[in-house]
Design an enzyme around this catalytic site. Structure first.
Site, PDB file in Angstrom:
ATOM      1  N   GLU A 122      19.689   0.858  29.276  1.00  0.00           N
ATOM      2  CA  GLU A 122      18.886  -0.350  29.463  1.00  0.00           C
ATOM      3  C   GLU A 122      17.842  -0.432  28.357  1.00  0.00           C
ATOM      4  OE1 GLU A 122      15.928  -0.001  32.766  1.00  0.00           O
ATOM      5  OE2 GLU A 122      16.869   1.959  33.053  1.00  0.00           O
ATOM      6  N   LYS A 124      14.434  -0.458  26.376  1.00  0.00           N
ATOM      7  CA  LYS A 124      13.134   0.182  26.605  1.00  0.00           C
ATOM      8  C   LYS A 124      12.050  -0.853  26.280  1.00  0.00           C
ATOM      9  CE  LYS A 124      10.323   4.219  25.362  1.00  0.00           C
ATOM     10  NZ  LYS A 124       9.114   3.458  24.974  1.00  0.00           N
ATOM     11  N   ASP A 126       8.627  -2.578  25.552  1.00  0.00           N
ATOM     12  CA  ASP A 126       7.386  -2.137  24.915  1.00  0.00           C
ATOM     13  C   ASP A 126       6.217  -2.834  25.611  1.00  0.00           C
ATOM     14  OD1 ASP A 126       5.583  -0.965  23.245  1.00  0.00           O
ATOM     15  OD2 ASP A 126       6.076  -2.167  21.483  1.00  0.00           O
ATOM     16  N   TYR A 232      12.334  -0.829  36.879  1.00  0.00           N
ATOM     17  CA  TYR A 232      13.430   0.011  36.387  1.00  0.00           C
ATOM     18  C   TYR A 232      13.504   1.375  37.062  1.00  0.00           C
ATOM     19  CZ  TYR A 232       9.638   1.844  33.444  1.00  0.00           C
ATOM     20  OH  TYR A 232       8.454   2.373  33.004  1.00  0.00           O
ATOM     21  N   LYS A 320      15.278   5.777  20.438  1.00  0.00           N
ATOM     22  CA  LYS A 320      14.359   4.873  19.751  1.00  0.00           C
ATOM     23  C   LYS A 320      15.063   4.144  18.601  1.00  0.00           C
ATOM     24  CE  LYS A 320      10.444   4.860  20.676  1.00  0.00           C
ATOM     25  NZ  LYS A 320       9.320   5.786  20.496  1.00  0.00           N
ATOM     26  N   CYS A 425      -8.579 -11.421 -13.981  1.00  0.00           N
ATOM     27  CA  CYS A 425      -8.812 -11.752 -12.578  1.00  0.00           C
ATOM     28  C   CYS A 425      -8.455 -13.210 -12.311  1.00  0.00           C
ATOM     29  CB  CYS A 425     -10.281 -11.500 -12.229  1.00  0.00           C
ATOM     30  SG  CYS A 425     -10.735 -12.028 -10.559  1.00  0.00           S
ATOM     31  N   CYS A 428     -12.098 -15.075 -11.411  1.00  0.00           N
ATOM     32  CA  CYS A 428     -13.194 -15.295 -12.371  1.00  0.00           C
ATOM     33  C   CYS A 428     -12.749 -15.136 -13.818  1.00  0.00           C
ATOM     34  CB  CYS A 428     -14.356 -14.337 -12.085  1.00  0.00           C
ATOM     35  SG  CYS A 428     -13.991 -12.605 -12.460  1.00  0.00           S
ATOM     36  N   CYS A 443     -10.692  -6.035 -11.221  1.00  0.00           N
ATOM     37  CA  CYS A 443     -11.497  -7.036 -11.917  1.00  0.00           C
ATOM     38  C   CYS A 443     -12.798  -6.396 -12.381  1.00  0.00           C
ATOM     39  CB  CYS A 443     -11.785  -8.209 -10.981  1.00  0.00           C
ATOM     40  SG  CYS A 443     -13.043  -9.347 -11.578  1.00  0.00           S
ATOM     41  N   CYS A 449     -17.757 -12.375  -9.932  1.00  0.00           N
ATOM     42  CA  CYS A 449     -16.446 -12.755  -9.397  1.00  0.00           C
ATOM     43  C   CYS A 449     -16.639 -13.259  -7.974  1.00  0.00           C
ATOM     44  CB  CYS A 449     -15.501 -11.555  -9.413  1.00  0.00           C
ATOM     45  SG  CYS A 449     -13.900 -11.880  -8.626  1.00  0.00           S
TER      46      CYS A 449
END
Length: 702
Positions: A122, A124, A126, A232, A320, A425, A428, A443, A449
């Site tokens: 079945e 799992k 979460d 379950y 898993k 940059c 700037c 930068c 800036c």
């Protein structure tokens, strides 16, 4: 460190480290509903802990993570003691693990390889584990798993969930139904939209939203949240629900509980793996989050014979899913500029659902990663670069930022061109410089800036820094965009520059006389600031909150700190040596500090700020009668009666300086088992050395 090559002392130290990490992760996940690491990383740490315990069984700790389920319920919350413990599940990660699970069961039961043995498989879910207790068909109690033995009482909240019946028919006199509380993807998206509209907290994922909603102190809040429940399993029963897992689930469904429609009966490992593949293929379209498939022996009599280990049943295992992956189109690469000037590339993606989360952005780390190289210049992804227009594989594990993991060259557009990382940059246009040994281009514009200025000021007003009420990230962006603040010092001149400031703020949406007055009052209250908070608020590279408090404690006052860091600019002399002697301060952090104070523009900005402040001195420990006040102490090896953190805190409380390395300035070495080169160096230098008992005897009366 390779487990096969570990010494007993190394194994003991590693088990201590793993215990601390996993306990912290459990508290964050189960109690705070705020996971700190991806599930895959958590599972990896658990496996490593188990492997070390297998090799060194005599070193298994009394607080071993392998003996723990969930986390202890926080104080102040009503508790429920589970009559039958709520255990966790062992994990399988591949085909071999599933085969080993089947083999171990057959061996335990004395069954041959070809003897029939049925399992259920079945999804799992979460979500958050919940136990529902019914007496004479009436719901009387609901509890979270907690640490497996004691959970939180959430009865009033559970009554608001539509999948949980208040009464059940044809049920045993005592019936404890166990299952998972979860939230569907559409409901999760709607909840976050409502949270945004009212200025509330957005949830990171459906699991966090479900857990936080169920654990509310006010049941009316839970009622307003769209929670669901899958049954379950079961705990205490006055009579069996059936002879098999399948029969018992069918009976729960008949009573009115939702059971998962993807549950299947399987004849053995091959059928289990086939159904695993079916569920994995449907995963993204289920409408709720799952992180694997659970396999259980179907025959309940065999479950009873198999019984339990200390924290897991022998008759069940969780297979898993691997780290979450999906393929989508890379539409663009944007460059974001952080408060330290780092240019961070971000992938803009055609939105794709990955494990129940819609992903439209992913990190690309740095220019080397885009080019298909790691920090050492070696190939990653087989040397494939990443280009706009590429069909890319997106990786997501837990709540971490999605990453681009791979590229399908077969779908690369013929006109595509290699991405050219900017050397200036984008905000700037200052030069973006990559220093030798640094993976990141930065930068050079500093506070000119706008991106750096805004990010630095967001950090400046953050909770661990100045924490000015009414001046958060959104207000910083607004005020900077209006030209009202360009650097932190400007915050403290707002009132003077605007008179009362009321008229200017009145013209902004969401502001009025009262809110403006409150803001200026809050700013004035922060003109007196503790030294540690001020250092952290400066946002210096590599200097975090803990390091800022270390520096504050060491230097005591702003004047002493400023003078010492200024004098240490040449990276030599007594001030540099003193800075480097602080345990927790290394060359990288020290260089960042002295560089910041040596830069003319940054230093001027700091000076303008401090001119508006009264900086509180860091509290010095009361060292009267201390045998180690003023001495430099080094701890090495394994401490058995206290953790390294406790020993360090105790030494500092007694006025000692704790250093991470032995030098001629060291006064005392405390050496536990496994002490190596530090003990030898201390002996060569004639430094006094004590074992842990000697250390405790020395400070015991202090």
């Amino acid at each position: 460190m390779n487990i096969a090559e570990m010494t007993p002392d190394e194994a003991k130290a590693e088990l201590a480290r793993l215990a601390a990490l996993l306990n912290q992760a459990n508290q964050a996940y189960y109690i705070s509903d705020a996971p700190q690491m991806p599930d895959a990383d958590y599972d990896s740490l658990r496996r490593r802990n188990a492997e070390i315990e297998t090799r060194f069984p005599d070193l298994k700790r009394t607080d071993s993570p392998s003996e723990q389920v969930g986390a202890r319920v926080a104080d102040g919350i009503a508790k429920v003691e589970h009559r039958v413990r709520m255990l966790s599940l062992g994990n399988a990660f591949d085909r071999d693990d599933v085969a080993a699970f089947d083999t171990s069961i057959r061996k335990y039961l004395g069954l041959t390889v070809d003897a029939p043995l049925a399992y259920t498989a079945e999804p799992k879910i979460d979500g958050l584990s919940l136990a529902l207790r019914y007496e004479n068909g009436v719901l009387v109690e609901a509890a979270t798993r907690g640490d497996g033995a004691v959970g939180e009482n959430v009865t009033a909240n559970a009554r608001t969930i539509r999948d949980i019946p208040e009464t059940v028919q044809d049920a045993p006199r005592t019936l404890e139904v166990r299952g998972e509380v979860y939230m569907s993807h559409p409901d999760f998206a709607s909840l976050n939209e409502r949270q945004e509209q009212v200025g509330g907290k957005r949830f990171a994922n459906p699991r966090n939203a479900a857990a936080g909603s169920l654990r509310q102190l006010d049941a009316s809040i839970t009622k307003s949240r769209p929670l669901r429940f899958f049954a379950y399993s079961w705990g205490e029963l006055s009579e069996p629900l059936g002879e098999t897992q399948v029969e018992a689930l069918a009976r729960l469904a008949k009573m009115g509980f939702s059971t998962n429609p993807l549950t299947r009966l399987c004849a053995g490992p091959d059928e289990l793996l086939a159904h695993y593949a079916v569920i994995e293929e449907q995963r993204a379209t289920l409408g709720y989050d799952i992180d694997g498939v659970v396999y259980k022996v179907n025959d309940l009599a065999l479950q009873g014979r198999l019984g339990f280990r200390s924290t897991t049943p022998r008759w069940a295992i969780a297979h898993k899913f691997p780290a979450e992956l999906a393929w989508t189109r890379l539409e663009a690469i944007d460059i974001q500029v952080g408060r330290t000037g780092a240019l961070s590339p971000v992938a803009r993606l055609t939105p794709v659902t990955v494990g129940g989360v819609v992903v439209s952005n992913a990190t690309l780390h740095n220019e080397d990663y885009i080019a298909g190289r790691d920090a050492r210049g070696e190939e990653i992804r087989g040397g494939k670069d990443i280009r706009v227009g590429d069909w890319v594989q997106v990786y997501r594990a837990g709540d971490v930022i999605p990453k681009v993991a791979d590229v399908d060259l077969g779908k690369r557009p013929s006109e595509s061109q290699a991405y050219r990382f900017p050397t200036s940059c984008p905000q700037c246009h200052s030069d973006a410089i990559r220093e030798e040994g640094d993976a990141v281009r930065r930068c050079s514009g500093g506070m000119i800036c706008p991106a750096q200025a805004v990010e630095k000021m967001k950090h400046f007003v953050s909770r661990a820094a100045f924490d000015i009420e009414g001046l958060g990230a959104r207000q910083v962006e607004q005020f900077h965009g209006d030209g009202w603040i360009r650097e932190p010092a400007d915050i403290f001149t707002l009132r003077d520059r605007f008179g009362s400031g009321l008229q200017q703020l009145r013209n902004r949406e969401g502001w009025g006389d009262k809110s403006a007055t409150n803001l200026f009052t809050a700013i004035d209250e922060k003109r007196h600031i503790p030294l540690g908070r001020l250092i952290f608020a400066l946002g210096l590279r590599h200097v975090g909150e803990a390091a800022s408090n270390l520096l504050a404690t060491h230097y005591g006052s702003w004047e002493a700190f400023e003078t010492a860091i200024t004098r240490a600019a040449g990276k030599e002399g007594p001030d540099w040596d003193d800075l480097m002697s602080i345990d927790g301060v290394g060359v990288v952090m020290a260089t960042s500090l002295v560089t910041a104070f040596a830069q003319e523009s940054e230093r001027a900005s700091i000076d303008r700020l401090v001119a508006h402040l009264t900086v509180g001195e860091a509290r010095r420990p009361d060292t009267e009668g201390s045998p180690v006040a003023g001495k430099t102490v080094v701890f090495t090896g394994t401490l058995e009666k206290m953790t390294r953190a406790e020993a360090k805190a105790r030494a500092e409380a007694l006025g000692a300086k704790v250093s991470g390395s032995v030098s001629a300035k060291t006064d005392l070495l405390v050496a536990g088992p496994g002490a190596g080169s530090k003990a030898k160096k201390a002996a060569d230098l004639g430094i006094e050395t004590l074992d842990e008992d000697g250390w405790l005897a020395l400070i015991g009366a202090a």
